[in-house]
Design an enzyme around this catalytic site. Structure first.
Site, PDB file in Angstrom:
ATOM      1  NE  ARG A   1      -4.264  -9.044  10.095  1.00  0.00           N
ATOM      2  CZ  ARG A   1      -3.581  -8.297   9.549  1.00  0.00           C
ATOM      3  NH1 ARG A   1      -3.285  -7.707   9.202  1.00  0.00           N
ATOM      4  NH2 ARG A   1      -4.990  -8.639   8.261  1.00  0.00           N
TER       5      ARG A   1
ATOM      6  NE  ARG B   1      -9.273  -7.132   1.796  1.00  0.00           N
ATOM      7  CZ  ARG B   1      -8.650  -6.849   2.307  1.00  0.00           C
ATOM      8  NH1 ARG B   1      -7.763  -5.654   1.976  1.00  0.00           N
ATOM      9  NH2 ARG B   1      -8.171  -8.023   2.668  1.00  0.00           N
TER      10      ARG B   1
ATOM     11  NE  ARG C   1      -0.566 -12.035   9.175  1.00  0.00           N
ATOM     12  CZ  ARG C   1      -0.841 -10.909   8.210  1.00  0.00           C
ATOM     13  NH1 ARG C   1      -0.421 -10.818   7.567  1.00  0.00           N
ATOM     14  NH2 ARG C   1      -2.577 -11.119   8.144  1.00  0.00           N
TER      15      ARG C   1
ATOM     16  NE  ARG D   1      -8.136 -11.671   7.369  1.00  0.00           N
ATOM     17  CZ  ARG D   1      -6.925 -11.952   7.980  1.00  0.00           C
ATOM     18  NH1 ARG D   1      -6.418 -12.854   9.193  1.00  0.00           N
ATOM     19  NH2 ARG D   1      -5.741 -11.543   6.988  1.00  0.00           N
TER      20      ARG D   1
ATOM     21  CE  LYS E   1      -3.052  -7.929   1.003  1.00  0.00           C
ATOM     22  NZ  LYS E   1      -3.312  -6.454   2.044  1.00  0.00           N
TER      23      LYS E   1
END
Ligand code: ADP
Length: 190
Positions: free
Chosen positions: A133, A88, A127, A144, A13
């Site tokens: 992160r 969201r 990632r 999530r 995204k």
């Protein structure tokens, strides 16, 4: 151009939002990035949002709206935006819709980037190694995913009923995903 991208964590995204914003010459407004920036600055909103972000839970609507409302309305006055991560939830979508109607700046297209669970996990783990992160560990990723399924998926129906939902195959090379999105958006928005 007033565009929203919706996708599971790891679907790409952010990558597509950045490209689309450049392509259409409008700012990218990423709720996750704006919230993480508040945390970094140590602002009051950031302090209030920090624990939710760390757990992979949604930040309360009131805080999100305080961070996002003025950038969105400002961008809308200047040619539009590519939104990434907001709205969201259904309640955020309803709040945003009310706000948008007042200024006649409703969303024109909503892109749902579809990627399977195994591929999402693979990308997020990669990632985590690269970007570090703090919400990219396995437990928080699981949380999530659950939040997306329960709270964000209902949004898709909401936009589908309004005739502005575009579903795009996100399991293709970045360039191909981008071409599919712009093709579908230009076709819808004209
Ligand atoms: P991802 O989609 O990969 O989870 P984001 O950067 O979009 O990444 O979001 C990261 C975190 O920021 C979310 O887990 C949530 O805590 C918070 N967040 C982002 N957007 C919203 C929103 N619209 N409402 C509530 N919380 C949000």
């Amino acid at each position: 151009m007033r565009l929203l991208l919706v996708a599971y964590p790891g679907a790409g995204k952010g990558t597509q939002a950045t490209r689309l914003a450049a392509h259409y010459g409008v700012p990218q407004l990423s709720s996750g990035e704006l919230l993480r920036a508040e945390v970094q600055r140590g602002s009051r909103i950031g302090k209030a949002a920090e624990d939710y972000l760390g757990r992979g839970d949604l930040v309360p609507d009131e805080l999100v709206l305080r961070v996002l409302s003025s950038p969105i309305l400002e961008a809308a006055k200047n040619g539009g935006f590519v939104l990434d991560g907001f709205p969201r939830t259904l309640s955020q979508a309803e709040a945003a819709y009310t706000l948008a109607q007042q200024s006649d700046v409703e969303l024109q297209a909503v892109v749902y980037l579809r990627v399977g669970h195994d591929e999402l996990l693979r990308r997020l783990r990669a990632r985590a190694g690269q970007e570090g992160r703090s919400d990219d560990d396995d437990i928080t990723i699981g949380r999530r995913f659950e939040v997306f399924e329960n709270q964000t998926e209902p949004l898709l129906d909401f936009y589908d009923r309004r005739g502005i939902l575009l579903e795009i195959n996100g399991e293709q090379p970045v360039e191909d995903v981008f071409a599919d999105i712009t093709g579908a958006v230009d076709n819808l928005v004209g």
